[in-house]
Design a protein around this motif. Sequence first.
Motif, PDB file in Angstrom:
ATOM      1  N   ASP A  40       0.832  -1.203   0.000  1.00 57.55           N
ATOM      2  CA  ASP A  40       0.000   0.000   0.000  1.00 57.55           C
ATOM      3  C   ASP A  40       0.869   1.256   0.000  1.00 57.55           C
ATOM      4  OD1 ASP A  40      -2.635   1.428   0.462  1.00 57.55           O
ATOM      5  OD2 ASP A  40      -1.563   2.008   2.291  1.00 57.55           O
ATOM      6  N   ARG A  41       1.916   1.265   0.817  1.00 54.85           N
ATOM      7  CA  ARG A  41       2.816   2.420   0.876  1.00 54.85           C
ATOM      8  C   ARG A  41       3.618   2.549  -0.425  1.00 54.85           C
ATOM      9  NH1 ARG A  41       0.563   5.431   4.880  1.00 54.85           N
ATOM     10  NH2 ARG A  41      -1.144   4.050   4.393  1.00 54.85           N
ATOM     11  N   ILE A  42       4.000   1.423  -1.031  1.00 53.01           N
ATOM     12  CA  ILE A  42       4.734   1.475  -2.301  1.00 53.01           C
ATOM     13  C   ILE A  42       3.840   2.062  -3.397  1.00 53.01           C
ATOM     14  CG2 ILE A  42       5.735   0.049  -4.145  1.00 53.01           C
ATOM     15  CD1 ILE A  42       6.950  -1.723  -1.920  1.00 53.01           C
TER      16      ILE A  42
ATOM     17  N   ASP B 190       5.693   8.122   1.999  1.00 51.99           N
ATOM     18  CA  ASP B 190       5.289   6.723   1.886  1.00 51.99           C
ATOM     19  C   ASP B 190       6.449   5.853   1.418  1.00 51.99           C
ATOM     20  OD1 ASP B 190       2.479   6.511   2.730  1.00 51.99           O
ATOM     21  OD2 ASP B 190       2.124   7.933   1.117  1.00 51.99           O
ATOM     22  N   CYS B 191       7.305   6.385   0.556  1.00 55.79           N
ATOM     23  CA  CYS B 191       8.514   5.648   0.153  1.00 55.79           C
ATOM     24  C   CYS B 191       9.352   5.347   1.395  1.00 55.79           C
ATOM     25  CB  CYS B 191       9.355   6.474  -0.820  1.00 55.79           C
ATOM     26  SG  CYS B 191       8.572   6.920  -2.377  1.00 55.79           S
TER      27      CYS B 191
ATOM     28  N   ARG C  32      11.355   1.813   5.807  1.00 52.33           N
ATOM     29  CA  ARG C  32      11.563   1.614   7.252  1.00 52.33           C
ATOM     30  C   ARG C  32      10.900   0.337   7.751  1.00 52.33           C
ATOM     31  NH1 ARG C  32      10.809   7.260  10.589  1.00 52.33           N
ATOM     32  NH2 ARG C  32      12.368   8.473   9.476  1.00 52.33           N
ATOM     33  N   MET C  33       9.650   0.111   7.294  1.00 54.45           N
ATOM     34  CA  MET C  33       8.950  -1.090   7.767  1.00 54.45           C
ATOM     35  C   MET C  33       9.623  -2.355   7.239  1.00 54.45           C
ATOM     36  SD  MET C  33       4.909  -0.101   7.983  1.00 54.45           S
ATOM     37  CE  MET C  33       4.761   0.453   6.283  1.00 54.45           C
TER      38      MET C  33
ATOM     39  N   LEU D 219      13.684   0.556  -2.806  1.00 51.37           N
ATOM     40  CA  LEU D 219      13.414   0.928  -1.416  1.00 51.37           C
ATOM     41  C   LEU D 219      14.115  -0.018  -0.450  1.00 51.37           C
ATOM     42  CD1 LEU D 219       9.627   1.857  -1.637  1.00 51.37           C
ATOM     43  CD2 LEU D 219      11.571   3.422  -1.411  1.00 51.37           C
ATOM     44  N   ARG D 220      14.195  -1.270  -0.810  1.00 54.03           N
ATOM     45  CA  ARG D 220      14.905  -2.228   0.040  1.00 54.03           C
ATOM     46  C   ARG D 220      16.400  -1.933   0.014  1.00 54.03           C
ATOM     47  NH1 ARG D 220      14.631  -8.860  -0.124  1.00 54.03           N
ATOM     48  NH2 ARG D 220      15.527  -9.134   1.935  1.00 54.03           N
ATOM     49  N   HIS D 221      16.897  -1.583  -1.145  1.00 49.00           N
ATOM     50  CA  HIS D 221      18.313  -1.223  -1.287  1.00 49.00           C
ATOM     51  C   HIS D 221      18.618   0.057  -0.501  1.00 49.00           C
ATOM     52  CE1 HIS D 221      22.266  -0.914  -3.053  1.00 49.00           C
ATOM     53  NE2 HIS D 221      22.002   0.326  -3.410  1.00 49.00           N
TER      54      HIS D 221
END
Length: 195
Positions: A138-140, A151-152, A157-158, A187-189
């Motif tokens: 949802d945030r992505i 949101d990114c 963070r989550m 975002l994971r990177h």
Amino acid sequence: MSSSIDELQPLLAKALEIPEPFKRRLYVLGVITHAFAEESASLLPILVGGGAVEFYSLGGYATYDIDVVVGNRDKFGAVLTELGFSKCPGERHWYHEGLNIAIEAPDSVLAGSMERVATVDVEGLLVHIIGIEDLIMDRIRACVYWRSTADCEWASRMMAMHEDSMDWDYLEKQAKDERLSDTLLSLRHDDHRHR
């Protein structure tokens, strides 16, 4: 209604004894959910949006209202009315003045998997919360389609906070199906770079 108002009012009164605002909001959602005890799982209120981010970020994110997905919106409105909430004119929010709590049900269908919904106990009442992977998706989506940098950041963070407990295969499949794999990877990177 499966729970009578006589049963719900004393439960609601206990909310005033909970000093921490977020826990109080979760507890009130538990009271509302209690009224749905005999409904099927697909009709129960499920915490989504900022309240779910606040839960999964362990309070790092703060919001002041409750957003839920609830399959039976008519019953939801009836329960809120009986509990002393009033609908703000021209608004989607319901508000309880004594508790200073706003709540809305923006949708009746969960954007995610019912099997991944988390259930937590708040002072003896159950609260259902969108699964972490679906909340990150949802945030992505908000990150990409609304160009929301906040949101990114919260998605990243989550992912970092729940890295060891998340179902990465499920999350990666959801992102691939929605053509958001590059954003998920980025975002994971980003998260790993900032550690």
